[in-house]
Motif scaffolding. Structure first.
Motif, short mmCIF file in Angstrom:
data_model
loop_
_atom_site.label_atom_id
_atom_site.label_comp_id
_atom_site.label_asym_id
_atom_site.label_seq_id
_atom_site.Cartn_x
_atom_site.Cartn_y
_atom_site.Cartn_z
N TYR A 28 -14.23 -12.34 2.08
CA TYR A 28 -15.57 -12.82 2.42
C TYR A 28 -16.43 -11.76 3.12
O TYR A 28 -17.65 -11.73 2.94
CB TYR A 28 -15.47 -14.06 3.31
CG TYR A 28 -15.06 -15.31 2.57
CD1 TYR A 28 -15.93 -15.94 1.68
CD2 TYR A 28 -13.79 -15.87 2.75
CE1 TYR A 28 -15.55 -17.09 1.00
CE2 TYR A 28 -13.40 -17.02 2.07
CZ TYR A 28 -14.29 -17.63 1.19
OH TYR A 28 -13.92 -18.77 0.51
N ASN A 29 -15.81 -10.92 3.92
CA ASN A 29 -16.58 -9.97 4.72
C ASN A 29 -16.80 -8.63 4.03
O ASN A 29 -17.69 -7.87 4.43
CB ASN A 29 -15.90 -9.73 6.07
CG ASN A 29 -15.93 -10.96 6.96
OD1 ASN A 29 -15.86 -12.08 6.46
ND2 ASN A 29 -16.01 -10.78 8.25
N TYR A 49 -16.55 -18.14 -7.14
CA TYR A 49 -17.34 -17.93 -5.92
C TYR A 49 -18.65 -17.22 -6.23
O TYR A 49 -19.73 -17.62 -5.72
CB TYR A 49 -16.53 -17.11 -4.92
CG TYR A 49 -17.31 -16.74 -3.67
CD1 TYR A 49 -17.48 -17.66 -2.64
CD2 TYR A 49 -17.87 -15.47 -3.53
CE1 TYR A 49 -18.20 -17.32 -1.50
CE2 TYR A 49 -18.59 -15.13 -2.39
CZ TYR A 49 -18.75 -16.06 -1.39
OH TYR A 49 -19.48 -15.73 -0.27
N LYS A 55 -15.31 -22.24 -2.77
CA LYS A 55 -14.43 -21.64 -1.77
C LYS A 55 -13.28 -20.93 -2.49
O LYS A 55 -12.62 -21.52 -3.36
CB LYS A 55 -13.87 -22.70 -0.82
CG LYS A 55 -14.92 -23.42 0.02
CD LYS A 55 -15.43 -22.54 1.14
CE LYS A 55 -16.33 -23.32 2.08
NZ LYS A 55 -16.89 -22.47 3.16
N ASP A 95 -10.82 -19.85 4.15
CA ASP A 95 -12.11 -20.47 3.79
C ASP A 95 -12.93 -20.95 4.98
O ASP A 95 -14.16 -21.03 4.89
CB ASP A 95 -11.87 -21.65 2.84
CG ASP A 95 -11.46 -21.20 1.44
OD1 ASP A 95 -11.63 -20.00 1.14
OD2 ASP A 95 -10.96 -22.03 0.67
N SER A 98 -12.06 -17.31 8.63
CA SER A 98 -12.48 -15.92 8.42
C SER A 98 -13.99 -15.75 8.22
O SER A 98 -14.56 -14.73 8.66
CB SER A 98 -11.72 -15.31 7.24
OG SER A 98 -12.01 -15.97 6.03
N PRO A 99 -14.70 -16.72 7.58
CA PRO A 99 -16.15 -16.54 7.47
C PRO A 99 -16.88 -16.54 8.81
O PRO A 99 -18.03 -16.12 8.89
CB PRO A 99 -16.58 -17.76 6.62
CG PRO A 99 -15.37 -18.11 5.83
CD PRO A 99 -14.22 -17.85 6.77
N LYS A 103 -19.73 -10.09 9.97
CA LYS A 103 -19.61 -9.09 8.92
C LYS A 103 -19.97 -7.71 9.45
O LYS A 103 -20.82 -7.56 10.33
CB LYS A 103 -20.51 -9.44 7.74
CG LYS A 103 -20.07 -10.66 6.95
CD LYS A 103 -20.91 -10.86 5.71
CE LYS A 103 -20.41 -12.04 4.88
NZ LYS A 103 -21.19 -12.22 3.63
#
Length: 288
Positions: A28-29, A49, A55, A95, A98-99, A103
Protein backbone atom coordinates in the motif's frame (compact mmCIF):
# COMPACT_ATOMS: atom_id res chain seq x y z
CA UNK A 1 -3.30 -26.83 25.90
CA UNK A 2 0.18 -27.03 27.47
CA UNK A 3 2.23 -23.92 28.27
CA UNK A 4 4.69 -24.85 25.51
CA UNK A 5 1.93 -25.01 22.90
CA UNK A 6 0.47 -21.71 24.11
CA UNK A 7 3.89 -20.12 23.77
CA UNK A 8 4.28 -21.49 20.24
CA UNK A 9 0.81 -20.24 19.29
CA UNK A 10 1.56 -16.77 20.67
CA UNK A 11 4.80 -16.59 18.70
CA UNK A 12 2.94 -17.75 15.57
CA UNK A 13 0.32 -15.02 15.98
CA UNK A 14 2.94 -12.32 16.59
CA UNK A 15 4.95 -13.42 13.54
CA UNK A 16 1.80 -13.55 11.39
CA UNK A 17 0.87 -10.02 12.49
CA UNK A 18 4.36 -8.63 11.86
CA UNK A 19 4.48 -10.39 8.51
CA UNK A 20 1.14 -8.91 7.43
CA UNK A 21 2.28 -5.45 8.51
CA UNK A 22 5.53 -5.69 6.52
CA UNK A 23 3.82 -6.95 3.38
CA UNK A 24 1.01 -4.40 3.74
CA UNK A 25 3.47 -1.50 4.02
CA UNK A 26 5.27 -2.75 0.92
CA UNK A 27 2.03 -3.02 -1.07
CA UNK A 28 0.00 0.00 0.00
CA UNK A 29 2.79 2.46 0.80
CA UNK A 30 5.19 1.73 -2.04
CA UNK A 31 4.10 -0.75 -4.72
CA UNK A 32 0.53 0.42 -5.41
CA UNK A 33 1.28 4.03 -6.37
CA UNK A 34 4.29 2.98 -8.46
CA UNK A 35 2.14 0.31 -10.17
CA UNK A 36 4.81 -2.35 -9.81
CA UNK A 37 3.87 -5.83 -11.10
CA UNK A 38 4.12 -8.36 -8.27
CA UNK A 39 4.32 -12.11 -7.89
CA UNK A 40 1.88 -14.60 -6.42
CA UNK A 41 -1.84 -14.11 -5.87
CA UNK A 42 -0.91 -10.75 -4.36
CA UNK A 43 0.04 -9.71 -7.88
CA UNK A 44 -3.35 -10.78 -9.19
CA UNK A 45 -5.08 -9.05 -6.26
CA UNK A 46 -3.21 -5.87 -7.16
CA UNK A 47 -5.10 -5.85 -10.48
CA UNK A 48 -8.41 -5.72 -8.61
CA UNK A 49 -7.02 -2.98 -6.38
CA UNK A 50 -5.80 -0.86 -9.29
CA UNK A 51 -9.07 -1.08 -11.24
CA UNK A 52 -11.77 -1.34 -8.60
CA UNK A 53 -10.10 -0.49 -5.28
CA UNK A 54 -10.58 -3.94 -3.75
CA UNK A 55 -8.64 -4.64 -0.54
CA UNK A 56 -5.55 -6.61 -1.54
CA UNK A 57 -5.58 -9.00 1.43
CA UNK A 58 -9.29 -9.78 1.16
CA UNK A 59 -9.04 -10.35 -2.59
CA UNK A 60 -6.10 -12.70 -1.99
CA UNK A 61 -8.07 -14.77 0.57
CA UNK A 62 -11.05 -15.04 -1.81
CA UNK A 63 -8.76 -16.38 -4.54
CA UNK A 64 -7.14 -18.74 -2.07
CA UNK A 65 -10.40 -20.51 -1.17
CA UNK A 66 -10.58 -22.74 -4.28
CA UNK A 67 -6.84 -23.43 -3.93
CA UNK A 68 -7.32 -24.54 -0.32
CA UNK A 69 -10.03 -26.98 -1.39
CA UNK A 70 -7.83 -28.19 -4.27
CA UNK A 71 -4.71 -28.52 -2.14
CA UNK A 72 -6.33 -30.23 0.86
CA UNK A 73 -5.25 -33.76 -0.04
CA UNK A 74 -1.79 -32.67 -1.19
CA UNK A 75 -0.78 -30.44 1.73
CA UNK A 76 -2.70 -31.94 4.64
CA UNK A 77 -5.17 -30.52 7.14
CA UNK A 78 -2.64 -29.26 9.72
CA UNK A 79 -0.60 -27.19 7.29
CA UNK A 80 -3.69 -25.75 5.60
CA UNK A 81 -5.27 -24.71 8.91
CA UNK A 82 -2.05 -23.04 10.01
CA UNK A 83 -1.77 -21.29 6.64
CA UNK A 84 -5.37 -20.07 6.84
CA UNK A 85 -4.65 -18.61 10.30
CA UNK A 86 -1.64 -16.82 8.82
CA UNK A 87 -3.72 -15.48 5.94
CA UNK A 88 -6.51 -14.26 8.23
CA UNK A 89 -4.21 -12.43 10.66
CA UNK A 90 -2.05 -11.14 7.81
CA UNK A 91 -5.07 -9.77 5.95
CA UNK A 92 -6.23 -7.75 8.95
CA UNK A 93 -2.77 -6.24 9.39
CA UNK A 94 -2.31 -5.73 5.68
CA UNK A 95 -5.66 -4.15 4.80
CA UNK A 96 -6.58 -2.26 7.97
CA UNK A 97 -3.37 -1.51 9.90
CA UNK A 98 -0.62 -0.92 7.34
CA UNK A 99 -2.58 1.79 5.46
CA UNK A 100 -2.45 3.82 8.71
CA UNK A 101 1.34 4.01 8.41
CA UNK A 102 2.29 7.38 6.81
CA UNK A 103 3.49 7.06 3.23
CA UNK A 104 7.07 7.99 2.38
CA UNK A 105 7.86 9.54 -0.99
CA UNK A 106 11.29 8.18 -1.94
CA UNK A 107 11.26 9.88 -5.32
CA UNK A 108 13.23 7.10 -7.04
CA UNK A 109 11.56 4.09 -8.65
CA UNK A 110 14.55 1.79 -8.23
CA UNK A 111 14.87 2.53 -4.50
CA UNK A 112 11.10 2.13 -4.26
CA UNK A 113 11.40 -1.34 -5.81
CA UNK A 114 14.22 -2.25 -3.41
CA UNK A 115 12.06 -1.26 -0.42
CA UNK A 116 9.16 -3.37 -1.73
CA UNK A 117 11.48 -6.36 -2.20
CA UNK A 118 12.99 -6.03 1.28
CA UNK A 119 9.66 -5.62 3.10
CA UNK A 120 7.89 -8.41 1.22
CA UNK A 121 10.87 -10.72 1.62
CA UNK A 122 10.99 -10.04 5.35
CA UNK A 123 7.25 -10.59 5.66
CA UNK A 124 7.30 -13.94 3.87
CA UNK A 125 10.42 -15.10 5.74
CA UNK A 126 8.71 -14.55 9.11
CA UNK A 127 5.89 -16.83 7.96
CA UNK A 128 8.11 -19.53 6.46
CA UNK A 129 10.22 -19.65 9.64
CA UNK A 130 7.10 -20.71 11.52
CA UNK A 131 6.39 -23.49 9.00
CA UNK A 132 3.34 -21.72 7.63
CA UNK A 133 2.38 -20.12 4.33
CA UNK A 134 0.53 -17.14 2.90
CA UNK A 135 -1.13 -19.46 0.40
CA UNK A 136 -1.53 -18.44 -3.22
CA UNK A 137 1.50 -19.22 -5.33
CA UNK A 138 2.90 -21.41 -2.51
CA UNK A 139 -0.08 -23.73 -2.84
CA UNK A 140 0.12 -23.67 -6.63
CA UNK A 141 3.81 -24.61 -6.59
CA UNK A 142 3.26 -27.45 -4.11
CA UNK A 143 0.36 -28.82 -6.14
CA UNK A 144 2.42 -28.69 -9.36
CA UNK A 145 5.33 -30.38 -7.56
CA UNK A 146 3.01 -33.16 -6.34
CA UNK A 147 1.65 -33.69 -9.86
CA UNK A 148 5.07 -33.39 -11.56
CA UNK A 149 7.69 -34.54 -9.03
CA UNK A 150 10.45 -34.47 -11.67
CA UNK A 151 10.26 -30.65 -11.82
CA UNK A 152 12.45 -28.70 -9.40
CA UNK A 153 10.83 -26.18 -7.05
CA UNK A 154 13.17 -23.51 -8.39
CA UNK A 155 11.90 -24.03 -11.93
CA UNK A 156 8.27 -24.07 -10.82
CA UNK A 157 8.82 -20.92 -8.74
CA UNK A 158 10.39 -19.11 -11.71
CA UNK A 159 7.62 -20.10 -14.14
CA UNK A 160 4.76 -19.14 -11.79
CA UNK A 161 6.35 -15.80 -10.86
CA UNK A 162 7.15 -14.93 -14.47
CA UNK A 163 3.62 -15.63 -15.66
CA UNK A 164 2.03 -13.48 -12.92
CA UNK A 165 4.48 -10.59 -13.39
CA UNK A 166 3.75 -10.55 -17.13
CA UNK A 167 -0.01 -10.61 -16.45
CA UNK A 168 0.32 -7.66 -14.06
CA UNK A 169 2.40 -5.73 -16.57
CA UNK A 170 -0.19 -6.21 -19.30
CA UNK A 171 -3.11 -5.46 -16.97
CA UNK A 172 -2.01 -2.17 -15.38
CA UNK A 173 1.73 -1.45 -15.53
CA UNK A 174 1.90 -1.10 -19.35
CA UNK A 175 5.68 -0.66 -19.65
CA UNK A 176 8.82 -2.71 -20.10
CA UNK A 177 10.44 -0.69 -17.28
CA UNK A 178 7.72 -1.81 -14.88
CA UNK A 179 8.24 -5.42 -16.00
CA UNK A 180 11.94 -5.12 -15.11
CA UNK A 181 11.09 -3.64 -11.71
CA UNK A 182 8.78 -6.59 -11.10
CA UNK A 183 11.66 -9.02 -11.56
CA UNK A 184 13.92 -6.83 -9.41
CA UNK A 185 11.37 -6.97 -6.58
CA UNK A 186 11.01 -10.74 -6.94
CA UNK A 187 14.79 -11.25 -6.90
CA UNK A 188 15.41 -8.98 -3.88
CA UNK A 189 12.51 -10.56 -2.02
CA UNK A 190 13.92 -14.06 -2.54
CA UNK A 191 17.36 -12.91 -1.36
CA UNK A 192 15.88 -11.43 1.82
CA UNK A 193 13.88 -14.60 2.51
CA UNK A 194 17.01 -16.74 2.17
CA UNK A 195 19.14 -14.38 4.26
CA UNK A 196 16.64 -14.08 7.11
CA UNK A 197 15.87 -17.78 7.29
CA UNK A 198 19.50 -18.89 7.05
CA UNK A 199 21.00 -16.25 9.35
CA UNK A 200 18.52 -17.17 12.08
CA UNK A 201 20.37 -20.48 12.57
CA UNK A 202 23.79 -19.40 11.31
CA UNK A 203 27.07 -19.51 13.16
CA UNK A 204 30.79 -19.96 12.65
CA UNK A 205 32.93 -23.09 12.63
CA UNK A 206 36.65 -23.31 13.32
CA UNK A 207 38.98 -26.19 12.40
CA UNK A 208 42.32 -26.10 14.21
CA UNK A 209 45.13 -28.48 13.24
CA UNK A 210 47.53 -28.63 16.17
CA UNK A 211 49.59 -30.79 18.52
CA UNK A 212 48.10 -29.02 21.55
CA UNK A 213 44.41 -29.75 21.02
CA UNK A 214 43.53 -30.49 24.64
CA UNK A 215 45.14 -27.28 25.90
CA UNK A 216 43.37 -25.23 23.23
CA UNK A 217 40.04 -26.95 23.96
CA UNK A 218 40.39 -26.10 27.64
CA UNK A 219 41.23 -22.46 26.82
CA UNK A 220 38.23 -22.15 24.48
CA UNK A 221 35.94 -23.54 27.14
CA UNK A 222 37.19 -20.96 29.65
CA UNK A 223 37.12 -18.06 27.15
CA UNK A 224 33.73 -18.51 25.47
CA UNK A 225 32.20 -21.57 27.19
CA UNK A 226 32.02 -23.56 23.99
CA UNK A 227 32.60 -27.28 23.69
CA UNK A 228 34.95 -28.74 21.09
CA UNK A 229 35.47 -31.99 19.24
CA UNK A 230 38.95 -33.48 18.85
CA UNK A 231 39.88 -36.11 16.29
CA UNK A 232 43.05 -37.42 14.71
CA UNK A 233 43.98 -36.68 11.12
CA UNK A 234 46.83 -37.69 8.84
CA UNK A 235 48.76 -35.24 6.69
CA UNK A 236 48.61 -35.84 2.97
CA UNK A 237 52.22 -34.85 2.25
CA UNK A 238 54.37 -36.35 5.02
CA UNK A 239 51.80 -38.69 6.52
CA UNK A 240 52.25 -37.24 10.01
CA UNK A 241 49.40 -37.67 12.47
CA UNK A 242 48.10 -34.51 14.10
CA UNK A 243 45.08 -33.55 16.14
CA UNK A 244 42.22 -31.54 14.67
CA UNK A 245 39.98 -29.53 16.93
CA UNK A 246 36.53 -28.48 15.70
CA UNK A 247 34.55 -25.73 17.41
CA UNK A 248 31.18 -24.20 16.50
CA UNK A 249 30.36 -20.78 17.93
CA UNK A 250 28.77 -17.45 17.13
CA UNK A 251 30.50 -14.91 14.91
CA UNK A 252 31.08 -12.69 17.95
CA UNK A 253 32.87 -15.51 19.79
CA UNK A 254 35.10 -16.51 16.88
CA UNK A 255 37.65 -13.75 17.56
CA UNK A 256 38.26 -15.11 21.06
CA UNK A 257 38.50 -18.69 19.77
CA UNK A 258 41.08 -17.67 17.17
CA UNK A 259 43.02 -15.58 19.69
CA UNK A 260 43.37 -18.26 22.38
CA UNK A 261 44.29 -20.91 19.78
CA UNK A 262 47.12 -18.78 18.37
CA UNK A 263 48.28 -17.86 21.87
CA UNK A 264 48.74 -21.52 22.85
CA UNK A 265 50.08 -22.77 19.51
CA UNK A 266 51.51 -20.14 17.14
CA UNK A 267 52.10 -22.88 14.54
CA UNK A 268 48.47 -24.06 14.55
CA UNK A 269 46.78 -24.27 11.17
CA UNK A 270 43.37 -22.59 11.55
CA UNK A 271 40.47 -22.58 9.11
CA UNK A 272 37.43 -20.40 9.92
CA UNK A 273 34.19 -20.99 8.03
CA UNK A 274 30.68 -19.60 8.08
CA UNK A 275 28.06 -22.19 8.98
CA UNK A 276 24.63 -21.67 7.46
CA UNK A 277 22.98 -23.50 10.35
CA UNK A 278 24.13 -24.87 13.69
CA UNK A 279 21.89 -27.11 15.82
CA UNK A 280 22.49 -28.84 19.12
CA UNK A 281 23.52 -28.08 22.70
CA UNK A 282 24.32 -24.40 23.13
CA UNK A 283 22.57 -23.55 19.86
CA UNK A 284 19.08 -23.81 18.45
CA UNK A 285 17.39 -27.17 18.96
CA UNK A 286 16.41 -28.92 15.76
CA UNK A 287 12.68 -29.47 15.31
CA UNK A 288 11.70 -31.98 12.68
Amino acid sequence: MSSEKRKELLIDVLMDALSGLCIGIALYNFAADAKFPLTGLTGIAMIFYQYWGWKIGIATIIMNIPLIVWAYKVLGKKFLLKSFKTMAIGTVMMDFVSPLVPKVDIGNLFLNAVVVGVFTGLGYALVYMRNSSTGGADFIMMIIKAKHPHMSLGRIFFIVDTVIIVIDTIAYAHSFEALCYGFVISYIGSLVVDKVMISADAGMMCMIVTNKAEAIADAIDKAVERGTTIFTAKGGYKGDERQVLMCACSDKQMYQVNRVAKKIDVDAFIVIMESKAVYGEGFKRFKG
